[in-house]
Design a protein around this motif. Sequence first.
Motif, PDB file in Angstrom:
ATOM      1  N   LYS A 237       2.352   1.726  -3.413  1.00  0.00           N
ATOM      2  CA  LYS A 237       1.336   2.180  -4.365  1.00  0.00           C
ATOM      3  C   LYS A 237       1.030   3.667  -4.153  1.00  0.00           C
ATOM      4  CE  LYS A 237      -3.114   0.771  -6.242  1.00  0.00           C
ATOM      5  NZ  LYS A 237      -4.234  -0.157  -6.125  1.00  0.00           N
ATOM      6  N   LYS A 238       0.915   4.088  -2.893  1.00  0.00           N
ATOM      7  CA  LYS A 238       0.662   5.492  -2.598  1.00  0.00           C
ATOM      8  C   LYS A 238       1.823   6.367  -3.055  1.00  0.00           C
ATOM      9  CE  LYS A 238      -2.528   5.125   1.252  1.00  0.00           C
ATOM     10  NZ  LYS A 238      -2.780   5.466   2.660  1.00  0.00           N
ATOM     11  N   LYS A 239       3.036   5.891  -2.877  1.00  0.00           N
ATOM     12  CA  LYS A 239       4.214   6.642  -3.303  1.00  0.00           C
ATOM     13  C   LYS A 239       4.220   6.805  -4.825  1.00  0.00           C
ATOM     14  CE  LYS A 239       9.223   6.750  -2.884  1.00  0.00           C
ATOM     15  NZ  LYS A 239      10.426   6.073  -2.389  1.00  0.00           N
ATOM     16  N   GLU A 240       3.873   5.754  -5.547  1.00  0.00           N
ATOM     17  CA  GLU A 240       3.804   5.828  -7.006  1.00  0.00           C
ATOM     18  C   GLU A 240       2.722   6.808  -7.451  1.00  0.00           C
ATOM     19  OE1 GLU A 240       3.148   1.827  -8.268  1.00  0.00           O
ATOM     20  OE2 GLU A 240       5.223   1.198  -7.878  1.00  0.00           O
ATOM     21  N   GLN A 241       1.590   6.801  -6.754  1.00  0.00           N
ATOM     22  CA  GLN A 241       0.519   7.737  -7.090  1.00  0.00           C
ATOM     23  C   GLN A 241       0.958   9.180  -6.867  1.00  0.00           C
ATOM     24  OE1 GLN A 241      -2.740   6.399  -4.679  1.00  0.00           O
ATOM     25  NE2 GLN A 241      -3.436   4.897  -6.201  1.00  0.00           N
ATOM     26  N   ARG A 242       1.664   9.436  -5.765  1.00  0.00           N
ATOM     27  CA  ARG A 242       2.170  10.787  -5.497  1.00  0.00           C
ATOM     28  C   ARG A 242       3.140  11.239  -6.572  1.00  0.00           C
ATOM     29  NH1 ARG A 242       4.666   9.781  -0.501  1.00  0.00           N
ATOM     30  NH2 ARG A 242       3.153   8.374   0.360  1.00  0.00           N
TER      31      ARG A 242
ATOM     32  N   LYS B 259       3.227  10.249  -9.682  1.00  0.00           N
ATOM     33  CA  LYS B 259       2.464  10.517 -10.901  1.00  0.00           C
ATOM     34  C   LYS B 259       1.785  11.879 -10.822  1.00  0.00           C
ATOM     35  CE  LYS B 259       1.447   5.783 -12.310  1.00  0.00           C
ATOM     36  NZ  LYS B 259       0.399   4.767 -12.526  1.00  0.00           N
ATOM     37  N   ARG B 260       1.194  12.203  -9.654  1.00  0.00           N
ATOM     38  CA  ARG B 260       0.549  13.506  -9.484  1.00  0.00           C
ATOM     39  C   ARG B 260       1.553  14.638  -9.620  1.00  0.00           C
ATOM     40  NH1 ARG B 260      -2.073  13.109  -4.053  1.00  0.00           N
ATOM     41  NH2 ARG B 260      -1.746  10.892  -4.083  1.00  0.00           N
TER      42      ARG B 260
ATOM     43  N   LYS C  16       0.830  -1.202   0.000  1.00  0.00           N
ATOM     44  CA  LYS C  16       0.000   0.000   0.000  1.00  0.00           C
ATOM     45  C   LYS C  16       0.868   1.257   0.000  1.00  0.00           C
ATOM     46  CE  LYS C  16      -4.212  -1.711   2.173  1.00  0.00           C
ATOM     47  NZ  LYS C  16      -5.123  -1.579   3.322  1.00  0.00           N
TER      48      LYS C  16
END
Length: 92
Positions: A9-14, A16-17, A6
């Motif tokens: 995944k959150k780090k990858e989302q950040r 990307k943003r 998790k």
Amino acid sequence: MLVKEKRKKKKEQREKRKEISFKIRIFFLLASFFLPLASQAQCAMCRAALQSNENTVQAEAVNDGIVFLMIVPYILVALVGFGVYKLKYSKK
């Protein structure tokens, strides 16, 4: 194991943003440089009426109208700011 996945995944989302945000900033920066800023201060009829030196009353009336139109957005922003202030500090 699930917690690590998790976090990853959150780090990858950040990331990307951040990348998307950077691309948007670059786009607006380039657009502001390359798009022409062709604007006129007044419409053609107002300019023609105000360029003559004979009618100063009409020029003052146009200036008063501009000030009146300028005041309304400031009042609306002040009301919204006051509402936000009241909502934020009324809970204490």
